[in-house]
Motif scaffolding. Structure first.
Motif, PDB file in Angstrom:
ATOM      1  N   ALA A  29     -35.877  23.087  13.447  1.00 47.74           N
ATOM      2  CA  ALA A  29     -36.303  21.974  14.302  1.00 47.74           C
ATOM      3  C   ALA A  29     -37.168  20.992  13.519  1.00 47.74           C
ATOM      4  CB  ALA A  29     -37.075  22.519  15.509  1.00 47.74           C
ATOM      5  N   LEU A  30     -37.982  21.542  12.646  1.00 46.57           N
ATOM      6  CA  LEU A  30     -38.863  20.707  11.821  1.00 46.57           C
ATOM      7  C   LEU A  30     -38.043  19.800  10.897  1.00 46.57           C
ATOM      8  CD1 LEU A  30     -41.999  20.417  11.058  1.00 46.57           C
ATOM      9  CD2 LEU A  30     -41.421  21.856   9.097  1.00 46.57           C
ATOM     10  N   VAL A  31     -37.044  20.381  10.259  1.00 44.73           N
ATOM     11  CA  VAL A  31     -36.193  19.599   9.360  1.00 44.73           C
ATOM     12  C   VAL A  31     -35.493  18.496  10.144  1.00 44.73           C
ATOM     13  CG1 VAL A  31     -34.232  19.654   7.775  1.00 44.73           C
ATOM     14  CG2 VAL A  31     -35.839  21.568   7.823  1.00 44.73           C
ATOM     15  N   GLU A  32     -34.985  18.876  11.308  1.00 45.69           N
ATOM     16  CA  GLU A  32     -34.293  17.921  12.173  1.00 45.69           C
ATOM     17  C   GLU A  32     -35.210  16.749  12.535  1.00 45.69           C
ATOM     18  OE1 GLU A  32     -31.176  16.284  13.983  1.00 45.69           O
ATOM     19  OE2 GLU A  32     -31.115  18.117  12.760  1.00 45.69           O
ATOM     20  N   LYS A  33     -36.460  17.105  12.881  1.00 43.00           N
ATOM     21  CA  LYS A  33     -37.444  16.095  13.286  1.00 43.00           C
ATOM     22  C   LYS A  33     -37.714  15.093  12.171  1.00 43.00           C
ATOM     23  CE  LYS A  33     -42.396  16.108  13.930  1.00 43.00           C
ATOM     24  NZ  LYS A  33     -43.545  17.005  13.927  1.00 43.00           N
ATOM     25  N   HIS A  34     -37.704  15.588  10.926  1.00 40.28           N
ATOM     26  CA  HIS A  34     -38.066  14.713   9.805  1.00 40.28           C
ATOM     27  C   HIS A  34     -36.867  14.135   9.068  1.00 40.28           C
ATOM     28  CE1 HIS A  34     -42.322  15.216  10.110  1.00 40.28           C
ATOM     29  NE2 HIS A  34     -42.255  16.524  10.046  1.00 40.28           N
ATOM     30  N   LYS A  35     -35.696  14.310   9.638  1.00 43.23           N
ATOM     31  CA  LYS A  35     -34.493  13.833   8.958  1.00 43.23           C
ATOM     32  C   LYS A  35     -34.445  12.312   8.998  1.00 43.23           C
ATOM     33  CE  LYS A  35     -30.466  14.069   7.016  1.00 43.23           C
ATOM     34  NZ  LYS A  35     -30.500  14.143   5.555  1.00 43.23           N
ATOM     35  N   LYS A  36     -34.744  11.676   7.881  1.00 50.13           N
ATOM     36  CA  LYS A  36     -34.751  10.222   7.821  1.00 50.13           C
ATOM     37  C   LYS A  36     -33.968   9.707   6.632  1.00 50.13           C
ATOM     38  CE  LYS A  36     -38.702   9.183  10.596  1.00 50.13           C
ATOM     39  NZ  LYS A  36     -39.352  10.509  10.712  1.00 50.13           N
ATOM     40  N   HIS A  37     -34.088  10.408   5.527  1.00 45.98           N
ATOM     41  CA  HIS A  37     -33.458   9.966   4.296  1.00 45.98           C
ATOM     42  C   HIS A  37     -31.963  10.264   4.348  1.00 45.98           C
ATOM     43  CE1 HIS A  37     -32.564   9.748  -0.024  1.00 45.98           C
ATOM     44  NE2 HIS A  37     -33.612   8.960  -0.092  1.00 45.98           N
ATOM     45  N   PRO A  38     -31.132   9.337   3.849  1.00 47.56           N
ATOM     46  CA  PRO A  38     -29.681   9.554   3.920  1.00 47.56           C
ATOM     47  C   PRO A  38     -29.199  10.776   3.130  1.00 47.56           C
ATOM     48  CG  PRO A  38     -30.229   7.587   2.619  1.00 47.56           C
ATOM     49  CD  PRO A  38     -31.465   8.013   3.300  1.00 47.56           C
ATOM     50  N   ALA A  39     -29.904  11.141   2.086  1.00 48.87           N
ATOM     51  CA  ALA A  39     -29.407  12.253   1.263  1.00 48.87           C
ATOM     52  C   ALA A  39     -30.286  13.499   1.338  1.00 48.87           C
ATOM     53  CB  ALA A  39     -29.304  11.804  -0.196  1.00 48.87           C
ATOM     54  N   TYR A  40     -31.596  13.300   1.260  1.00 45.27           N
ATOM     55  CA  TYR A  40     -32.477  14.462   1.098  1.00 45.27           C
ATOM     56  C   TYR A  40     -33.134  14.893   2.402  1.00 45.27           C
ATOM     57  CZ  TYR A  40     -31.847  13.100  -3.741  1.00 45.27           C
ATOM     58  OH  TYR A  40     -31.303  12.768  -4.945  1.00 45.27           O
ATOM     59  N   ASP A  41     -33.157  16.210   2.604  1.00 45.33           N
ATOM     60  CA  ASP A  41     -33.776  16.757   3.814  1.00 45.33           C
ATOM     61  C   ASP A  41     -35.267  16.998   3.637  1.00 45.33           C
ATOM     62  OD1 ASP A  41     -31.400  17.154   5.517  1.00 45.33           O
ATOM     63  OD2 ASP A  41     -30.764  18.434   3.850  1.00 45.33           O
ATOM     64  N   MET A  42     -35.649  17.275   2.407  1.00 45.06           N
ATOM     65  CA  MET A  42     -37.072  17.547   2.151  1.00 45.06           C
ATOM     66  C   MET A  42     -37.338  17.433   0.660  1.00 45.06           C
ATOM     67  SD  MET A  42     -35.187  20.564   2.346  1.00 45.06           S
ATOM     68  CE  MET A  42     -35.398  21.282   3.958  1.00 45.06           C
ATOM     69  N   VAL A  43     -38.634  17.297   0.346  1.00 45.40           N
ATOM     70  CA  VAL A  43     -39.079  17.352  -1.046  1.00 45.40           C
ATOM     71  C   VAL A  43     -39.595  18.763  -1.304  1.00 45.40           C
ATOM     72  CG1 VAL A  43     -40.961  16.631  -2.588  1.00 45.40           C
ATOM     73  CG2 VAL A  43     -39.630  14.913  -1.354  1.00 45.40           C
ATOM     74  N   VAL A  44     -39.174  19.350  -2.410  1.00 44.18           N
ATOM     75  CA  VAL A  44     -39.729  20.642  -2.817  1.00 44.18           C
ATOM     76  C   VAL A  44     -40.418  20.468  -4.170  1.00 44.18           C
ATOM     77  CG1 VAL A  44     -39.194  23.014  -3.524  1.00 44.18           C
ATOM     78  CG2 VAL A  44     -38.009  22.011  -1.571  1.00 44.18           C
ATOM     79  N   PRO A  45     -41.745  20.610  -4.190  1.00 42.90           N
ATOM     80  CA  PRO A  45     -42.439  20.566  -5.478  1.00 42.90           C
ATOM     81  C   PRO A  45     -41.953  21.734  -6.337  1.00 42.90           C
ATOM     82  CG  PRO A  45     -43.975  20.396  -3.645  1.00 42.90           C
ATOM     83  CD  PRO A  45     -42.670  20.804  -3.073  1.00 42.90           C
ATOM     84  N   PHE A  46     -41.441  21.420  -7.505  1.00 39.86           N
ATOM     85  CA  PHE A  46     -40.767  22.427  -8.326  1.00 39.86           C
ATOM     86  C   PHE A  46     -41.427  22.493  -9.704  1.00 39.86           C
ATOM     87  CE2 PHE A  46     -37.018  23.111 -11.301  1.00 39.86           C
ATOM     88  CZ  PHE A  46     -37.067  24.497 -11.194  1.00 39.86           C
ATOM     89  N   SER A  47     -42.175  23.560  -9.914  1.00 40.32           N
ATOM     90  CA  SER A  47     -42.907  23.702 -11.172  1.00 40.32           C
ATOM     91  C   SER A  47     -41.988  24.092 -12.311  1.00 40.32           C
ATOM     92  CB  SER A  47     -43.972  24.777 -11.012  1.00 40.32           C
ATOM     93  OG  SER A  47     -43.336  26.030 -10.754  1.00 40.32           O
TER      94      SER A  47
END
Lengths: 376, 242
Positions: free
Chosen positions: A48-66
């Protein structure tokens, strides 16, 4: 001062902010509480959270990747759920070969990664300063690794940022509220991990413009940063296994007794630890953990063993044996590279280490520094 | 024009240097890398929860006095004239910081002022939502900060050390509204504390009328940091000792 050790794991009360209830630390209590969590329900909340924040045409979320196992495992898990995460890497100070191999493997496995490589002239000056002043050569990395993914989220319009775990909950610390386990609180992170404002570091020829990658953006309204570990089960050993099996992750092979365990169950080895899968991307990390031992009296082996004990991968007795054997092992393998990076000779290095040694935790007997209260 | 002061506050818990957050000691620091050459004044507070043996704290204060030539105000658990006298006569304190005892017995301020002079008496006021709290923040009183600051001044306080408890250990900046209220209510100098995250916060504090800005963030105690802070303040038009 009196040092208390957790009776379930090995964490001492000298860990910053750790809270004890009787003789058990808050991370161990939380590890028990976790078992009652309904993760199906949490997964639904995440969707539900992902759905709520779905705005970008390609990316669903940012993942900080070390570049490490935890963020790589999160990325892979999210991909397996059908999402398209954008990975954001804030570059390590001194990449190890294995770190570069793992980072590349993740990209080649099928992810977009934005890489923010920072001015190394600035980074080296800061590493030197923070090693001298704080015994922590990666202080600016802590600032950058928090600021850069959020800035990316703001600039690209990807409002959801998924961090790995809430360290205060999982490994010992102060949990301000239940929601702090789920949602990343900027103030908490800055106060505990960075300790002051990166603008303060504009001195000695460094300007505020140089500090840009380290300054947390102001306009973060609408951005929601959460911890993966609240929505899903969290086990660093399983993360490492997943990365090894699915994405060809390598491990560190440093120090003595590389094959301490006959079955090599904890594969690989880093200086100061008995394993080689955690914090293996940056050569300077070995020094960082060594300084943790000098300042707070617990080493990398204690830290790793505690995490593995909490998830039932080893007993306290096994962990104690490993802690006694490897805590405080000198970060020899990468030290020449690290000293060169910090523009420091060995004599200066040794003096600085000793300035950070806390005499309330250590005492010198027979010419050797020993913990006043060793792990027990 | 008098220079504005940058004050370093050390909070000692059981004789050990700790960071405090919301009035709880939560992180141990090594004393060795505290360098205060460019600070203007030092405040050392005993934040130990129980009034146990004071020896560890006294030892620390004494050790600081030996290696530090800054004016030094010391407080925490100061309950009697003898406590204050010990700090000033034997341990090298230039000022004494009082809080709960002064609130319970305001004439304690006068007694100290009479014996040591007003300039040596710093009344520390811990505030939450405008209301004075005592006993390390655990007891809520019926006084507003303004009322108590005025009363303390009448009794002979030389300075007010003003702390917004909710900002203790944070990096969000001082409570400027509270500061302005107090500065407008008393004539004695006000030291603002709680929330200093960067040099711009100190500038805000001075703009709001503080005579001195205190920081207890350990990372602000180094020579490089204090130098950067002073340079920033100077460049922004504040008169500070460089």
């Amino acid at each position: 001062m009196k040092i208390q050790y957790c009776s379930k794991c090995l964490m001492p009360s000298s860990r910053p902010r750790i809270v004890f209830t009787g003789d058990v630390c808050n991370a161990c209590l939380w590890a028990e509480e976790r078992k009652a969590i309904d993760y199906d329900d949490r997964a639904g909340q995440f969707a539900a959270l992902v759905e709520k924040h779905k705005k970008h045409p390609a990316y669903d979320m940012v993942v900080p990747f070390s570049g490490g196992k935890d963020s790589a495992a999160i990325a892979l898990n999210l991909k397996n759920m059908g999402y398209n995460p954008l990975l954001v890497t804030y570059g390590q100070l001194l990449w190890t070969e294995v770190g570069q191999h793992n980072w590349t493997s993740v990209r080649d496995h099928g992810f977009d990664i934005l890489y923010w490589g920072v001015n190394q002239h600035v980074s080296r000056k800061l590493a030197r300063r923070f090693f001298i002043e704080r015994g922590h050569p990666k202080q600016h990395y802590d600032a950058g690794v928090n600021a850069v993914p959020i800035r990316t989220a703001v600039d690209l319009g990807v409002p959801l940022v998924v961090y790995a775990e809430h360290g205060e909950s999982e490994y010992g610390g102060l949990v301000l509220s239940e929601d702090h386990r789920r949602r990343r609180d900027l103030d908490e992170v800055l106060e505990n991990q960075v300790g002051d404002d990166a603008r303060n570091w504009a001195t000695d020829g460094l300007t505020e413009a140089h500090m840009f990658p380290y300054i947390y953006p102001d306009n973060v309204d609408g951005i929601e940063a959460v911890y993966f570990s609240w929505y899903f089960p969290w086990d660093i050993y399983e993360n490492a296994q997943l990365c090894k099996e699915k994405m060809d992750f390598g491990q560190a092979q440093n120090g003595t007794n590389v094959n301490y365990h006959a079955d090599n169950y904890w594969w690989g080895k880093s200086d100061g630890s008995f394993e080689g899968f955690d914090s293996i991307d940056d050569k300077i990390d070995d020094l960082d953990f060594y300084m943790m031992h000098i300042k707070f009296g617990f080493g990398r082996a204690t830290r790793m063993a505690s995490r593995l004990i909490q998830r039932g991968h080893m007993t306290r007795e096994q962990g104690l044996e490993l802690a006694r054997k490897y805590d405080g092992e000198f970060p020899q393998s990468y030290l020449p590279d690290v000293l060169k990076y910090m523009d420091m000779d060995h004599r200066e290095f040794e003096n600085i280490v000793e300035q950070h040694r806390n005499p309330e935790i250590w005492e010198r007997t027979d010419g050797i520094w020993q913990l006043r209260t060793p792990p027990q | 024009m008098l220079t504005k002061r940058v004050i370093v506050t050390l909070t000692l818990n059981g004789g050990s240097l700790y960071r405090t957050k919301n009035f709880n000691p939560d992180r141990l620091y090594t004393m060795n890398f505290v360098d205060m050459e460019l600070a203007d004044e030092l405040v050392i507070l005993d934040v130990t929860r129980r009034k146990t043996a004071r020896r560890d704290f006294y030892d620390r204060v004494l050790a600081f006095g030996d290696q530090c030539f800054l004016p030094c105000a010391v407080g925490g658990w100061v309950r009697t004239l003898e406590d204050a006298q010990h700090l000033m006569r034997n341990l090298g304190a230039d000022k004494v910081v009082i809080n709960s005892e002064a609130f319970r017995r305001p004439e304690f301020i006068s007694e100290l002022a009479e014996k040591f002079g007003s300039q040596s008496v710093v009344v520390s006021i811990d505030v939450k939502n405008g209301i004075v709290h005592i006993d390390q923040g655990r007891t809520c009183t019926d006084h507003t900060a303004i009322e108590w600051a005025q009363e303390a001044e009448e009794h002979g306080a030389g300075e007010i050390y003003l702390m917004d408890m909710t900002r203790d250990g944070s990096l969000r900046g001082y409570n400027l509204e509270l500061l302005q209220d107090i500065v407008a209510s008393v004539k004695i100098p006000v030291i603002i504390s709680g929330g200093c995250g960067g040099w711009r916060h100190m500038a805000e504090g001075f703009d709001a009328g503080a005579d001195a800005c205190s920081t207890s963030v350990i990372h602000h105690f180094t020579k490089t940091s204090l130098n950067a802070a002073k340079t920033y303040l100077h460049e922004n038009g504040h008169v500070v000792r460089l």
